[in-house]
Motif scaffolding. Sequence first.
Motif, PDB file in Angstrom:
ATOM      1  N   SER A   1       0.718  -1.239  -0.068  1.00 23.38           N
ATOM      2  CA  SER A   1       0.032   0.020  -0.147  1.00 23.38           C
ATOM      3  C   SER A   1       1.001   1.149   0.110  1.00 23.38           C
ATOM      4  CB  SER A   1      -1.049  -0.088   1.502  1.00 23.38           C
ATOM      5  OG  SER A   1      -0.184  -0.051   2.295  1.00 23.38           O
ATOM      6  N   GLY A   2       1.892   1.017  -0.168  1.00 22.38           N
ATOM      7  CA  GLY A   2       3.140   2.248  -0.422  1.00 22.38           C
ATOM      8  C   GLY A   2       3.269   2.906   0.885  1.00 22.38           C
ATOM      9  N   GLY A   3       3.010   1.967   2.137  1.00 19.62           N
ATOM     10  CA  GLY A   3       3.540   2.490   3.528  1.00 19.62           C
ATOM     11  C   GLY A   3       2.165   3.320   3.950  1.00 19.62           C
ATOM     12  N   LYS A   4       1.092   3.436   3.467  1.00 19.48           N
ATOM     13  CA  LYS A   4      -0.141   4.065   3.877  1.00 19.48           C
ATOM     14  C   LYS A   4      -1.104   3.160   4.407  1.00 19.48           C
ATOM     15  CE  LYS A   4       1.218   7.959   1.733  1.00 19.48           C
ATOM     16  NZ  LYS A   4       1.551   9.102   2.700  1.00 19.48           N
ATOM     17  N   ASN A   5      -1.824   3.415   5.302  1.00 17.76           N
ATOM     18  CA  ASN A   5      -2.928   2.684   5.811  1.00 17.76           C
ATOM     19  C   ASN A   5      -4.326   2.756   5.062  1.00 17.76           C
ATOM     20  OD1 ASN A   5      -5.344   1.802   7.603  1.00 17.76           O
ATOM     21  ND2 ASN A   5      -3.949   2.313   9.451  1.00 17.76           N
ATOM     22  N   GLN A   6      -4.625   1.469   4.413  1.00 18.17           N
ATOM     23  CA  GLN A   6      -5.910   1.737   3.640  1.00 18.17           C
ATOM     24  C   GLN A   6      -7.003   1.982   4.317  1.00 18.17           C
ATOM     25  OE1 GLN A   6      -5.799  -2.478   2.249  1.00 18.17           O
ATOM     26  NE2 GLN A   6      -4.293  -2.065   0.495  1.00 18.17           N
ATOM     27  N   ALA A   7      -7.215   1.625   5.415  1.00 16.91           N
ATOM     28  CA  ALA A   7      -8.584   2.101   6.189  1.00 16.91           C
ATOM     29  C   ALA A   7      -8.455   3.550   6.265  1.00 16.91           C
ATOM     30  CB  ALA A   7      -8.515   1.474   7.544  1.00 16.91           C
ATOM     31  N   GLU A   8      -7.524   4.251   6.656  1.00 18.92           N
ATOM     32  CA  GLU A   8      -7.347   5.746   6.624  1.00 18.92           C
ATOM     33  C   GLU A   8      -7.632   6.283   5.216  1.00 18.92           C
ATOM     34  OE1 GLU A   8      -3.549   6.760   8.355  1.00 18.92           O
ATOM     35  OE2 GLU A   8      -4.164   6.226  10.296  1.00 18.92           O
ATOM     36  N   LEU A   9      -7.068   5.962   4.249  1.00 21.56           N
ATOM     37  CA  LEU A   9      -7.152   6.461   2.806  1.00 21.56           C
ATOM     38  C   LEU A   9      -8.692   6.261   2.455  1.00 21.56           C
ATOM     39  CD1 LEU A   9      -4.334   4.699   1.125  1.00 21.56           C
ATOM     40  CD2 LEU A   9      -4.533   7.082   1.798  1.00 21.56           C
ATOM     41  N   ILE A  10      -9.317   5.269   2.794  1.00 26.49           N
ATOM     42  CA  ILE A  10     -10.607   5.153   2.221  1.00 26.49           C
ATOM     43  C   ILE A  10     -11.804   6.181   3.360  1.00 26.49           C
ATOM     44  CG2 ILE A  10     -12.820   3.497   2.046  1.00 26.49           C
ATOM     45  CD1 ILE A  10     -10.695   1.186   1.711  1.00 26.49           C
ATOM     46  N   ALA A  11     -11.223   6.151   4.771  1.00 22.51           N
ATOM     47  CA  ALA A  11     -12.145   7.140   5.433  1.00 22.51           C
ATOM     48  C   ALA A  11     -12.090   8.328   4.921  1.00 22.51           C
ATOM     49  CB  ALA A  11     -11.501   6.743   6.627  1.00 22.51           C
TER      50      ALA A  11
ATOM     51  N   LEU B   1     -14.256   8.828   1.973  1.00 22.09           N
ATOM     52  CA  LEU B   1     -15.598   8.723   2.212  1.00 22.09           C
ATOM     53  C   LEU B   1     -16.137   9.883   3.232  1.00 22.09           C
ATOM     54  CD1 LEU B   1     -16.202   5.048   2.778  1.00 22.09           C
ATOM     55  CD2 LEU B   1     -16.545   6.455   0.583  1.00 22.09           C
ATOM     56  N   GLY B   2     -14.994  10.558   3.821  1.00 22.35           N
ATOM     57  CA  GLY B   2     -15.264  11.642   4.986  1.00 22.35           C
ATOM     58  C   GLY B   2     -15.833  10.749   6.212  1.00 22.35           C
ATOM     59  N   HIS B   3     -15.344   9.647   6.670  1.00 23.94           N
ATOM     60  CA  HIS B   3     -15.734   8.920   7.651  1.00 23.94           C
ATOM     61  C   HIS B   3     -14.774   8.767   8.888  1.00 23.94           C
ATOM     62  CE1 HIS B   3     -19.149   7.552   5.476  1.00 23.94           C
ATOM     63  NE2 HIS B   3     -19.194   6.098   5.963  1.00 23.94           N
ATOM     64  N   TYR B   4     -15.027   8.569   9.755  1.00 26.70           N
ATOM     65  CA  TYR B   4     -14.167   8.268  11.100  1.00 26.70           C
ATOM     66  C   TYR B   4     -13.851   7.016  10.711  1.00 26.70           C
ATOM     67  CZ  TYR B   4     -16.501  12.486  13.267  1.00 26.70           C
ATOM     68  OH  TYR B   4     -17.079  13.620  13.372  1.00 26.70           O
ATOM     69  N   HIS B   5     -12.790   6.598  11.532  1.00 24.00           N
ATOM     70  CA  HIS B   5     -12.144   5.113  11.162  1.00 24.00           C
ATOM     71  C   HIS B   5     -11.676   4.331  12.633  1.00 24.00           C
ATOM     72  CE1 HIS B   5      -8.200   6.728  11.336  1.00 24.00           C
ATOM     73  NE2 HIS B   5      -8.621   7.686  10.468  1.00 24.00           N
ATOM     74  N   ALA B   6     -11.516   3.368  12.835  1.00 21.07           N
ATOM     75  CA  ALA B   6     -10.796   2.619  13.704  1.00 21.07           C
ATOM     76  C   ALA B   6     -10.390   1.375  13.224  1.00 21.07           C
ATOM     77  CB  ALA B   6     -11.810   2.206  14.946  1.00 21.07           C
ATOM     78  N   HIS B   7      -9.134   0.946  13.528  1.00 27.15           N
ATOM     79  CA  HIS B   7      -8.641  -0.070  12.958  1.00 27.15           C
ATOM     80  C   HIS B   7      -7.410  -0.910  13.902  1.00 27.15           C
ATOM     81  CE1 HIS B   7      -5.041   2.365  12.222  1.00 27.15           C
ATOM     82  NE2 HIS B   7      -5.835   3.394  11.842  1.00 27.15           N
ATOM     83  N   SER B   8      -6.999  -1.992  13.678  1.00 25.08           N
ATOM     84  CA  SER B   8      -6.166  -2.568  14.615  1.00 25.08           C
ATOM     85  C   SER B   8      -5.349  -3.829  13.860  1.00 25.08           C
ATOM     86  CB  SER B   8      -6.665  -3.299  15.904  1.00 25.08           C
ATOM     87  OG  SER B   8      -5.493  -3.849  16.521  1.00 25.08           O
TER      88      SER B   8
END
Length: 255
Positions: free
Chosen positions: A54-64, A67-74
């Motif tokens: 993912s090029g060092g990027k967090n996919q959840a953060e990129l999608i959020a 979309l203009g969403h909050y996010h949580a991940h682990s």
Amino acid sequence: MRFILYNIRYATGRRAHDYFRPSRKNLGRITSFLREQEPDLVGLIEVDQGSYRSGGKNQAELIAQELGHYHAHSVKYGEASLWRNIPVLSKQGNAFLARDKIRGTTFHFFEQGMKRLVLELELDHVVVFLVHLALGSRVRHQQLGALYNLVKKTRKPHLVAGDFNALWGEEEIELFLAASGLQNANHRRLPTFPSHRPQRHLDFVLYSRGISVRDIQVPQVLYSDHLPLVVDLDVEVGREKRRWPRFGRKRGSAA
């Protein structure tokens, strides 16, 4: 409330030989699909949190952000697991994306199995548990027992969702459903795996009292080896049911 459950396979597509290839283009396709669906809540299984794919990027953060969403991940492995120290694997996890502000997030971990994370998300009127259960049937059944002990403590209307790896479909989780009182939103048992020729019902969205299902769809999109589940729900708030409007909603900001 529109809830989408999607095992995105780290946005590497559905073919085995693409598993370790860069994911940027396919992540864009997944993001566009999710944006078109206008979800209130998304549960993502198999998210890359920053490997070279993912090029060092967090996919959840990129999608959020898109979309203009909050996010949580682990990360999905236990807190003391050796898997957390292995390149690529150490970045593999699960995530929630939420239109409404998240009231609380709890990270539980099973005692058995390689994939141990239970991601618990609390919103104003509903609690959601997200899991990716073990491939081995014995460990999977142990995990279901531990999951029941978590779920039974919940007082709000709640969902339990994820990739259960239930190779025999709903028959494999009948005891869990009976003990918990949860119902399967996918009452037609539409298969979700493999995406190009679905035959197995591996992905589940289960719901408690206080929630009713209006509609469920399994879009035939080939961005992963799994198909997504799109579920429209109503959640009881006191004596009334909260209905999330489908159009004209303001979007929150990612956090």
